[in-house]
Design a protein around this motif. Structure first.
Motif, mmCIF file in Angstrom:
data_model
loop_
_atom_site.group_PDB
_atom_site.id
_atom_site.type_symbol
_atom_site.label_atom_id
_atom_site.label_comp_id
_atom_site.label_asym_id
_atom_site.label_seq_id
_atom_site.Cartn_x
_atom_site.Cartn_y
_atom_site.Cartn_z
ATOM 1 N N GLY A 52 -100.692 57.015 17.954
ATOM 2 C CA GLY A 52 -101.143 57.558 16.684
ATOM 3 C C GLY A 52 -102.207 56.742 15.979
ATOM 4 N N ILE A 53 -102.797 55.772 16.665
ATOM 5 C CA ILE A 53 -103.783 54.876 16.060
ATOM 6 C C ILE A 53 -105.158 55.152 16.654
ATOM 7 N N VAL A 54 -106.193 55.075 15.822
ATOM 8 C CA VAL A 54 -107.588 55.128 16.273
ATOM 9 C C VAL A 54 -108.191 53.738 16.098
ATOM 10 N N ILE A 55 -108.827 53.239 17.150
ATOM 11 C CA ILE A 55 -109.441 51.913 17.088
ATOM 12 C C ILE A 55 -110.914 52.045 17.436
ATOM 13 N N VAL A 56 -111.752 51.432 16.630
ATOM 14 C CA VAL A 56 -113.200 51.419 16.852
ATOM 15 C C VAL A 56 -113.588 50.079 17.465
ATOM 16 N N THR A 78 -98.378 60.073 12.125
ATOM 17 C CA THR A 78 -97.014 59.627 12.379
ATOM 18 C C THR A 78 -96.562 59.907 13.803
ATOM 19 N N GLN A 79 -97.338 60.711 14.530
ATOM 20 C CA GLN A 79 -97.029 61.003 15.923
ATOM 21 C C GLN A 79 -98.304 60.854 16.763
ATOM 22 N N LYS A 80 -98.203 61.151 18.063
ATOM 23 C CA LYS A 80 -99.316 60.910 18.966
ATOM 24 C C LYS A 80 -100.521 61.778 18.625
ATOM 25 N N ILE A 81 -101.700 61.245 18.877
ATOM 26 C CA ILE A 81 -102.949 61.959 18.644
ATOM 27 C C ILE A 81 -103.233 62.852 19.841
ATOM 28 N N THR A 82 -103.528 64.121 19.581
ATOM 29 C CA THR A 82 -103.727 65.097 20.651
ATOM 30 C C THR A 82 -105.174 65.539 20.800
ATOM 31 N N ALA A 83 -106.052 65.126 19.877
ATOM 32 C CA ALA A 83 -107.468 65.477 19.985
ATOM 33 C C ALA A 83 -108.263 64.587 19.060
ATOM 34 N N ILE A 84 -109.523 64.288 19.448
ATOM 35 C CA ILE A 84 -110.403 63.481 18.627
ATOM 36 C C ILE A 84 -111.842 63.868 18.932
ATOM 37 N N ILE A 85 -112.658 64.002 17.894
ATOM 38 C CA ILE A 85 -114.079 64.252 18.059
ATOM 39 C C ILE A 85 -114.829 63.498 16.964
ATOM 40 N N THR A 86 -116.142 63.404 17.110
ATOM 41 C CA THR A 86 -116.995 62.866 16.061
ATOM 42 C C THR A 86 -117.708 64.015 15.369
ATOM 43 N N ARG A 89 -121.016 51.576 19.803
ATOM 44 C CA ARG A 89 -119.628 51.674 19.355
ATOM 45 C C ARG A 89 -118.922 52.878 19.984
ATOM 46 N N PHE A 90 -117.614 52.724 20.162
ATOM 47 C CA PHE A 90 -116.786 53.842 20.611
ATOM 48 C C PHE A 90 -115.427 53.727 19.948
ATOM 49 N N ALA A 91 -114.681 54.844 19.957
ATOM 50 C CA ALA A 91 -113.339 54.877 19.383
ATOM 51 C C ALA A 91 -112.344 55.299 20.452
ATOM 52 N N SER A 92 -111.140 54.769 20.371
ATOM 53 C CA SER A 92 -110.061 55.111 21.296
ATOM 54 C C SER A 92 -108.861 55.623 20.514
ATOM 55 N N ALA A 93 -108.071 56.497 21.142
ATOM 56 C CA ALA A 93 -106.889 57.057 20.494
ATOM 57 C C ALA A 93 -105.902 57.492 21.558
ATOM 58 N N GLY A 94 -104.636 57.622 21.146
ATOM 59 C CA GLY A 94 -103.629 58.027 22.115
ATOM 60 C C GLY A 94 -102.278 58.277 21.495
ATOM 61 N N ASP A 101 -99.300 52.324 23.403
ATOM 62 C CA ASP A 101 -98.832 53.461 24.200
ATOM 63 C C ASP A 101 -100.032 53.979 25.001
ATOM 64 N N ILE A 102 -99.859 55.126 25.654
ATOM 65 C CA ILE A 102 -100.910 55.693 26.499
ATOM 66 C C ILE A 102 -102.182 55.921 25.689
ATOM 67 N N VAL A 103 -103.314 55.461 26.215
ATOM 68 C CA VAL A 103 -104.619 55.701 25.596
ATOM 69 C C VAL A 103 -105.240 56.897 26.311
ATOM 70 N N ARG A 104 -105.377 58.013 25.597
ATOM 71 C CA ARG A 104 -105.800 59.264 26.228
ATOM 72 C C ARG A 104 -107.244 59.647 25.938
ATOM 73 N N PHE A 105 -107.816 59.150 24.851
ATOM 74 C CA PHE A 105 -109.117 59.654 24.411
ATOM 75 C C PHE A 105 -110.088 58.520 24.105
ATOM 76 N N LEU A 106 -111.345 58.762 24.463
ATOM 77 C CA LEU A 106 -112.462 57.889 24.109
ATOM 78 C C LEU A 106 -113.590 58.762 23.587
ATOM 79 N N VAL A 107 -114.220 58.371 22.481
ATOM 80 C CA VAL A 107 -115.393 59.077 21.972
ATOM 81 C C VAL A 107 -116.468 58.059 21.623
ATOM 82 N N GLN A 108 -117.704 58.388 21.956
ATOM 83 C CA GLN A 108 -118.823 57.509 21.654
ATOM 84 C C GLN A 108 -119.327 57.792 20.246
ATOM 85 N N LEU A 109 -119.482 56.746 19.443
ATOM 86 C CA LEU A 109 -119.952 56.883 18.073
ATOM 87 C C LEU A 109 -121.462 56.698 17.966
ATOM 88 N N ASP A 110 -122.004 55.746 18.691
ATOM 89 C CA ASP A 110 -123.450 55.509 18.731
ATOM 90 C C ASP A 110 -123.757 54.712 19.983
#
Length: 456
Positions: free
Chosen positions: A64-68, A84-92, A56-61, A44-53
């Motif tokens: 409802g899944i987070v992928i590193v 169980t539903q869409k992810i609306t925010a993500i941070i490290t 590496r980075f993580a994606s979410a949308g 589905d729509i990928v809305r968020f990206l966060v840098q881990l180091d």
């Protein structure tokens, strides 16, 4: 995973550019991103990206899944599922079990009314005591080992061991930003409200959130809020108001609302029409450096100089649709992405204007009659001679997504990462650097096998 080579900036078949106002030639000689990797894992729509180091980075949308991911190779490292539903925010966030920040946690929030964090693929903790969707999250002061976030009309602070303090508002909270003295600034409709976090008293485990001040300087809803530097932060509204605030006493340091009016210091093309719709002047996103605030205003980009307190450069129609995200790159460059599916790279260039003749004042002087007071016009002429404006020049157009590009990340050694409503993530690679790395790897392999010396 697919690897594509971009030849001369041409888009893959079927992904046609929407012909923005300013175009760039096929060569794109100043665009280093000539290779790309397309990553397919989301549904589905990928809305968020966060840098881990650094790699590496993580994606979410909305799935409802987070992928590193590995930013260099594009390898999928982890898949984290639990919502169980869409992810609306993500941070490290650093691990709460240790004072050191070696163990990185990923905190996610969802429309299923839960907040949870995970590390190395396992769910560490889950908080599900909320009554509505978690919309905004922002890391709090690290000394508190906690996190601020918003749920509709409530603002929460979670701390170790994940006990919550909350405060209810009469309107939606659109953005949060940390400021000094354990305070946070929250955008609630037209108001900017300052809160202070008070540590628990002896014998208590509850943190207190105290309202300190309400700032009513905006005339419409605040959409953007970001720290500029150690002494100021900036807000942007739906009707194009930009306000610079002092972080200590919360006074207005500067105010700008002329994004849709051509400035006399700017070299603006005459064929650019003035924005008419309110959405065309909405400030969607900010990024900053030591000298300037860069604003995504409608479909355009504006550069506001902090010292001069005025707009020094703009592209009124940088994209065909609204600009969703902007970020600085090295060498005075700026990247922007849009609802139109494009990602564009700009360079801020200084330009010294030639001194203009002093303008006569008065009715008769306007038609050429009478004398010009030379002495009165000298300060104006001197000011014009010293005026330096800038321009935003398009140096790269990255075509690969077929739908709205939500945001992106920049890695110094690994290039750009973009995510989109087309369910794809694209790694944009520096072609010259990648070619050099492949040559080096081949050279090392030949050397290990002894083929290099036999060939000599």
């Amino acid at each position: 995973m697919l690897r594509w080579l971009i030849g001369g900036g041409r888009e893959p078949q079927g992904l046609a550019e929407k012909s923005p106002l300013q175009t760039i030639g096929e060569e794109q000689s100043q665009n280093p991103y000539t290779e790309l990797l397309v990553l397919k894992a989301h549904h589905d729509i990928v809305r968020f990206l966060v840098q881990l180091d650094d790699y590496r980075f993580a994606s979410a949308g909305d799935d409802g899944i987070v992928i590193v991911w590995n930013a260099q190779t594009g390898e999928k490292l982890l898949e984290l599922s639990g919502h169980t539903q869409k992810i609306t925010a993500i941070i490290t966030f650093p691990s709460l079990e240790s004072c050191e920040e070696k163990n990185q946690l990923i905190l996610t929030a969802s429309a299923d009314r839960t907040v949870w964090d995970c590390d190395t693929g396992r769910q560490v903790r889950r908080v599900s005591c909320f009554q509505s969707t978690v919309k905004v999250k922002s890391p709090a002061n690290r000394s508190f080992c906690g996190v601020w976030f918003c749920l509709r009309k409530k603002m929460y602070f979670l701390c170790n061991p994940w006990r919550k303090s909350d405060l209810t508002f009469v309107s939606w909270i659109s953005a949060l930003v940390e400021i000094p003295n354990n305070c946070v600034a929250a955008a609630v409709g037209k108001e900017l409200i300052i809160f202070r976090l008070v540590a628990p008293s002896k014998g208590s485990l509850e943190w207190d959130i105290i309202e300190v001040k309400r700032l009513l300087d905006h005339q419409d809803n605040i959409l953007s809020l970001v720290n500029v530097n150690d002494v100021s932060f900036v807000t942007g509204s739906h009707v194009g108001e930009l306000i610079i605030w002092d972080v200590l006493d919360w006074t207005v340091q500067a105010y700008e609302r002329n994004f849709w009016d051509p400035s006399p210091q700017l070299d603006v093309q005459q064929e650019i029409k003035l924005c008419q719709k309110p959405n065309d002047v909405s400030i969607h996103h900010f990024t900053c450096d030591e000298e300037n605030v860069f604003a995504a205003v409608g479909r355009g980009l504006y550069v506001y100089n902090l010292q001069m307190k005025r707009v020094i450069a703009c592209q009124k129609t940088a994209h065909d649709s609204n600009v969703l995200h902007i970020a600085r790159l090295p060498n005075r460059q700026l990247t922007s992405c849009s609802e139109d599916g494009s990602v564009r790279i700009w360079e801020l260039r200084e330009k010294q204007h030639l001194a203009a003749e002093p303008v006569p004042t008065g009715f008769f002087n306007m038609w050429g009659f009478g004398r010009v007071n030379k002495q009165a016009s000298q300060p104006v002429k001197k000011q014009q001679e010293n005026t330096t404006s800038c321009s935003l020049e398009l140096i790269g157009d990255l075509i690969g997504h077929s739908s709205s590009v939500e945001m992106f990340l920049y890695f110094q050694d690994h290039g750009l990462v973009t995510c989109s409503a087309d369910h794809l993530i694209i790694l944009w690679k520096n072609g010259e650097r990648e070619s050099g790395l492949r040559s080096l790897k081949l050279f090392q392999k030949l050397e290990e096998n002894g083929d290099l010396y036999r060939a000599a």
